[in-house]
Scaffold this motif. Structure first.
Motif, PDB file in Angstrom:
ATOM      1  N   ASN A 237      36.509  24.630  -3.208  1.00 14.52           N
ATOM      2  CA  ASN A 237      37.894  24.127  -3.170  1.00 14.52           C
ATOM      3  C   ASN A 237      38.702  24.462  -4.416  1.00 14.52           C
ATOM      4  O   ASN A 237      39.736  23.844  -4.665  1.00 14.52           O
ATOM      5  CB  ASN A 237      37.898  22.597  -2.972  1.00 14.52           C
ATOM      6  N   LEU A 238      38.240  25.425  -5.193  1.00 18.05           N
ATOM      7  CA  LEU A 238      38.903  25.760  -6.455  1.00 18.05           C
ATOM      8  C   LEU A 238      39.107  27.267  -6.571  1.00 18.05           C
ATOM      9  O   LEU A 238      38.195  28.049  -6.275  1.00 18.05           O
ATOM     10  CB  LEU A 238      38.056  25.259  -7.632  1.00 18.05           C
ATOM     11  N   ALA A 239      40.303  27.660  -7.003  1.00 21.00           N
ATOM     12  CA  ALA A 239      40.580  29.074  -7.214  1.00 21.00           C
ATOM     13  C   ALA A 239      39.849  29.584  -8.453  1.00 21.00           C
ATOM     14  O   ALA A 239      39.818  28.910  -9.481  1.00 21.00           O
ATOM     15  CB  ALA A 239      42.085  29.284  -7.376  1.00 21.00           C
ATOM     16  N   THR A 240      39.242  30.757  -8.355  1.00 21.06           N
ATOM     17  CA  THR A 240      38.577  31.397  -9.490  1.00 21.06           C
ATOM     18  C   THR A 240      39.108  32.812  -9.618  1.00 21.06           C
ATOM     19  O   THR A 240      39.419  33.473  -8.612  1.00 21.06           O
ATOM     20  CB  THR A 240      37.048  31.426  -9.308  1.00 21.06           C
ATOM     21  N   VAL A 241      39.187  33.288 -10.843  1.00 21.67           N
ATOM     22  CA  VAL A 241      39.790  34.588 -11.118  1.00 21.67           C
ATOM     23  C   VAL A 241      38.739  35.553 -11.644  1.00 21.67           C
ATOM     24  O   VAL A 241      37.961  35.208 -12.538  1.00 21.67           O
ATOM     25  CB  VAL A 241      40.933  34.461 -12.155  1.00 21.67           C
ATOM     26  N   ASP A 242      38.730  36.763 -11.099  1.00 21.36           N
ATOM     27  CA  ASP A 242      37.920  37.839 -11.660  1.00 21.36           C
ATOM     28  C   ASP A 242      38.760  38.472 -12.764  1.00 21.36           C
ATOM     29  O   ASP A 242      39.677  39.248 -12.495  1.00 21.36           O
ATOM     30  CB  ASP A 242      37.576  38.871 -10.579  1.00 21.36           C
ATOM     31  N   TYR A 243      38.438  38.142 -14.007  1.00 18.14           N
ATOM     32  CA  TYR A 243      39.312  38.518 -15.111  1.00 18.14           C
ATOM     33  C   TYR A 243      39.321  40.013 -15.395  1.00 18.14           C
ATOM     34  O   TYR A 243      40.322  40.554 -15.866  1.00 18.14           O
ATOM     35  CB  TYR A 243      38.935  37.717 -16.357  1.00 18.14           C
ATOM     36  N   LYS A 244      38.246  40.690 -15.105  1.00 18.37           N
ATOM     37  CA  LYS A 244      38.225  42.137 -15.327  1.00 18.37           C
ATOM     38  C   LYS A 244      39.194  42.842 -14.393  1.00 18.37           C
ATOM     39  O   LYS A 244      39.941  43.736 -14.795  1.00 18.37           O
ATOM     40  CB  LYS A 244      36.803  42.675 -15.158  1.00 18.37           C
ATOM     41  N   ILE A 245      39.192  42.444 -13.117  1.00 15.26           N
ATOM     42  CA  ILE A 245      40.152  43.023 -12.172  1.00 15.26           C
ATOM     43  C   ILE A 245      41.565  42.662 -12.583  1.00 15.26           C
ATOM     44  O   ILE A 245      42.476  43.506 -12.557  1.00 15.26           O
ATOM     45  CB  ILE A 245      39.861  42.511 -10.749  1.00 15.26           C
ATOM     46  N   CYS A 246      41.748  41.405 -12.988  1.00 12.28           N
ATOM     47  CA  CYS A 246      43.065  40.927 -13.404  1.00 12.28           C
ATOM     48  C   CYS A 246      43.606  41.753 -14.569  1.00 12.28           C
ATOM     49  O   CYS A 246      44.775  42.129 -14.596  1.00 12.28           O
ATOM     50  CB  CYS A 246      42.969  39.455 -13.786  1.00 12.28           C
ATOM     51  N   MET A 247      42.745  42.052 -15.527  1.00 12.64           N
ATOM     52  CA  MET A 247      43.166  42.810 -16.702  1.00 12.64           C
ATOM     53  C   MET A 247      43.436  44.273 -16.381  1.00 12.64           C
ATOM     54  O   MET A 247      44.410  44.868 -16.840  1.00 12.64           O
ATOM     55  CB  MET A 247      42.089  42.716 -17.786  1.00 12.64           C
ATOM     56  N   GLU A 248      42.563  44.856 -15.571  1.00 10.54           N
ATOM     57  CA  GLU A 248      42.628  46.300 -15.334  1.00 10.54           C
ATOM     58  C   GLU A 248      43.710  46.707 -14.351  1.00 10.54           C
ATOM     59  O   GLU A 248      44.289  47.787 -14.469  1.00 10.54           O
ATOM     60  CB  GLU A 248      41.263  46.792 -14.834  1.00 10.54           C
ATOM     61  N   LYS A 249      43.994  45.835 -13.374  1.00  7.51           N
ATOM     62  CA  LYS A 249      44.863  46.264 -12.282  1.00  7.51           C
ATOM     63  C   LYS A 249      46.201  45.540 -12.198  1.00  7.51           C
ATOM     64  O   LYS A 249      47.148  46.069 -11.607  1.00  7.51           O
ATOM     65  CB  LYS A 249      44.129  46.106 -10.947  1.00  7.51           C
ATOM     66  N   CYS A 250      46.277  44.346 -12.748  1.00 10.82           N
ATOM     67  CA  CYS A 250      47.471  43.526 -12.512  1.00 10.82           C
ATOM     68  C   CYS A 250      48.512  43.682 -13.614  1.00 10.82           C
ATOM     69  O   CYS A 250      48.244  43.394 -14.783  1.00 10.82           O
ATOM     70  CB  CYS A 250      47.083  42.058 -12.376  1.00 10.82           C
ATOM     71  N   ASP A 251      49.703  44.122 -13.248  1.00 12.37           N
ATOM     72  CA  ASP A 251      50.836  44.184 -14.162  1.00 12.37           C
ATOM     73  C   ASP A 251      51.882  43.131 -13.826  1.00 12.37           C
ATOM     74  O   ASP A 251      52.750  42.815 -14.636  1.00 12.37           O
ATOM     75  CB  ASP A 251      51.494  45.572 -14.118  1.00 12.37           C
ATOM     76  N   ASN A 252      51.803  42.602 -12.613  1.00 13.52           N
ATOM     77  CA  ASN A 252      52.781  41.617 -12.159  1.00 13.52           C
ATOM     78  C   ASN A 252      52.055  40.528 -11.383  1.00 13.52           C
ATOM     79  O   ASN A 252      51.880  40.613 -10.162  1.00 13.52           O
ATOM     80  CB  ASN A 252      53.838  42.289 -11.268  1.00 13.52           C
ATOM     81  N   PRO A 253      51.603  39.462 -12.079  1.00  9.91           N
ATOM     82  CA  PRO A 253      50.827  38.403 -11.415  1.00  9.91           C
ATOM     83  C   PRO A 253      51.667  37.578 -10.439  1.00  9.91           C
ATOM     84  O   PRO A 253      52.229  36.548 -10.793  1.00  9.91           O
ATOM     85  CB  PRO A 253      50.302  37.562 -12.573  1.00  9.91           C
ATOM     86  N   THR A 254      51.745  38.035  -9.201  1.00  6.22           N
ATOM     87  CA  THR A 254      52.540  37.354  -8.181  1.00  6.22           C
ATOM     88  C   THR A 254      51.943  36.010  -7.785  1.00  6.22           C
ATOM     89  O   THR A 254      52.622  35.183  -7.164  1.00  6.22           O
ATOM     90  CB  THR A 254      52.644  38.243  -6.918  1.00  6.22           C
ATOM     91  N   CYS A 255      50.684  35.783  -8.124  1.00  6.63           N
ATOM     92  CA  CYS A 255      50.035  34.509  -7.779  1.00  6.63           C
ATOM     93  C   CYS A 255      50.702  33.325  -8.475  1.00  6.63           C
ATOM     94  O   CYS A 255      50.668  32.202  -7.967  1.00  6.63           O
ATOM     95  CB  CYS A 255      48.556  34.559  -8.155  1.00  6.63           C
ATOM     96  N   LEU A 256      51.326  33.562  -9.630  1.00  7.99           N
ATOM     97  CA  LEU A 256      51.899  32.471 -10.415  1.00  7.99           C
ATOM     98  C   LEU A 256      53.015  31.746  -9.674  1.00  7.99           C
ATOM     99  O   LEU A 256      53.116  30.522  -9.706  1.00  7.99           O
ATOM    100  CB  LEU A 256      52.419  32.997 -11.753  1.00  7.99           C
ATOM    101  N   ALA A 257      53.863  32.514  -9.004  1.00  7.68           N
ATOM    102  CA  ALA A 257      55.036  31.925  -8.362  1.00  7.68           C
ATOM    103  C   ALA A 257      54.688  31.164  -7.096  1.00  7.68           C
ATOM    104  O   ALA A 257      55.464  30.317  -6.643  1.00  7.68           O
ATOM    105  CB  ALA A 257      56.047  33.028  -8.031  1.00  7.68           C
ATOM    106  N   LYS A 258      53.523  31.410  -6.523  1.00  5.36           N
ATOM    107  CA  LYS A 258      53.180  30.828  -5.235  1.00  5.36           C
ATOM    108  C   LYS A 258      52.392  29.529  -5.327  1.00  5.36           C
ATOM    109  O   LYS A 258      52.269  28.811  -4.336  1.00  5.36           O
ATOM    110  CB  LYS A 258      52.380  31.851  -4.412  1.00  5.36           C
ATOM    111  N   CYS A 259      51.851  29.196  -6.473  1.00 10.02           N
ATOM    112  CA  CYS A 259      51.017  27.997  -6.589  1.00 10.02           C
ATOM    113  C   CYS A 259      51.889  26.737  -6.493  1.00 10.02           C
ATOM    114  O   CYS A 259      52.766  26.523  -7.339  1.00 10.02           O
ATOM    115  CB  CYS A 259      50.252  27.995  -7.903  1.00 10.02           C
ATOM    116  N   PRO A 260      51.675  25.875  -5.522  1.00 11.02           N
ATOM    117  CA  PRO A 260      52.545  24.702  -5.343  1.00 11.02           C
ATOM    118  C   PRO A 260      52.396  23.641  -6.424  1.00 11.02           C
ATOM    119  O   PRO A 260      53.316  22.848  -6.637  1.00 11.02           O
ATOM    120  CB  PRO A 260      52.103  24.152  -3.976  1.00 11.02           C
ATOM    121  N   THR A 261      51.258  23.614  -7.111  1.00  8.71           N
ATOM    122  CA  THR A 261      51.063  22.597  -8.155  1.00  8.71           C
ATOM    123  C   THR A 261      51.074  23.203  -9.560  1.00  8.71           C
ATOM    124  O   THR A 261      50.859  22.492 -10.540  1.00  8.71           O
ATOM    125  CB  THR A 261      49.717  21.874  -7.952  1.00  8.71           C
ATOM    126  N   LYS A 262      51.314  24.514  -9.639  1.00 11.68           N
ATOM    127  CA  LYS A 262      51.316  25.229 -10.921  1.00 11.68           C
ATOM    128  C   LYS A 262      49.967  25.098 -11.643  1.00 11.68           C
ATOM    129  O   LYS A 262      49.893  25.017 -12.868  1.00 11.68           O
ATOM    130  CB  LYS A 262      52.445  24.733 -11.837  1.00 11.68           C
TER     131      LYS A 262
END
Length: 278
Positions: A237-262
């Motif tokens: 029931n908890l979101a987890t992040v693969d930080y290596k993928i996040c660092m290597e591929k993500c330039d625009n974290p669209t996940c931030l705007a969609k989280c209803p509880t921030k």
């Protein structure tokens, strides 16, 4: 008087004899210490954090000098510069180690998280945790008594007025001491340069998590659905992040705007991350 004098003389002679015996034993059975051990120990940051897996800097210095299987890059706080020095001193190769930084997975300050009772005991998280798991309704949240702050060897953590610990990215060495002493497992080690982090540790289902804390991750999966690089998973029931993928591929974290509880937000800016990694 004469008896007292005789006792004094006997005690003096006994002390001299034992002194010679101890001196002889010390010289006879002394073990010569490799001077390189002290040289390596001087190169270490002296945090005595145990992140290397040994009981302090001297123990690691001894192991890396005497044991050919112990690599020179196990000093997490020292990062690449210390690994290079230890490698040169011991003649061992120093593979690159990803620098880390502590991240507090909780935003449940009083007023945000529900408090089930007022704790009046020893101000220590481990002690508070013994009493019904602490004063918060969320059994996974930060207890706010600063045990992590007190145990940080590098002064990289402070308690905020909100009752939550704050990590100074310029001082944090990623040693993991704070992570090991937290009874709730609230603190995790992020790779330096990760774009986002989850500020929640709750494993409760969405409705229960939200009831206990307004800032909880409710496991809705919107962050996962909106991640273009499949770097986010849901587990317990908890979101987890693969930080290596996040660092290597993500330039625009669209996940931030969609989280209803921030519950997911940006954690380390690139400029700070580069400074920490040096």
């Amino acid at each position: 008087m004469q008896i007292a004098l005789m006792v004094l003389i006997v005690m003096l002679l006994t002390g001299v004899v034992f002194g010679f015996v101890l001196a002889f034993a010390n010289k006879k059975f002394s073990i010569e210490v490799n001077p390189l051990i002290h040289i390596v120990e001087e190169a270490l940051p002296k945090g005595q954090c145990g992140a290397c897996g040994f009981a302090g800097c001297m123990a690691y210095a001894e192991a890396v000098v005497l044991n050919p299987d112990v690599p020179p890059n196990m000093c997490v706080p020292g990062k690449a510069p210390v690994a290079k020095i230890v490698g040169e001193l011991t003649g061992k190769a120093a593979p690159a180690v990803d620098p880390r930084i502590a991240h507090v997975r909780c935003s449940g300050s009083p007023g945000v998280a529900v408090i089930k009772y007022q704790y009046k005991g020893v101000e220590d998280c481990a002690a508070a945790n013994l009493l019904q798991g602490g004063q918060k309704s969320c059994q996974y949240g930060c207890l706010g008594f600063g045990t992590c702050v007190k145990n940080c060897p590098f002064g990289a953590m402070t308690m905020l007025p909100s009752g939550l610990p704050h990590v100074d990215p310029e001082k944090c060495t990623g040693c993991g001491k704070c992570e090991s002493v937290c009874p709730k497992g609230v603190i995790e080690m992020l790779l330096v340069g990760a774009k986002v982090g989850v500020n929640c540790n709750s494993k409760d289902k969405g409705a229960v998590a939200k009831k206990n804390c307004a800032a909880a991750c409710i496991g809705c999966g919107l962050c996962k659905k909106n991640c273009e690089h499949d770097a986010i998973k849901l587990a317990n029931n908890l979101a987890t992040v693969d930080y290596k993928i996040c660092m290597e591929k993500c330039d625009n974290p669209t996940c931030l705007a969609k989280c209803p509880t921030k519950a997911i937000e940006a954690v380390v800016k690139d400029s700070v991350a580069q400074k920490v990694a040096v």
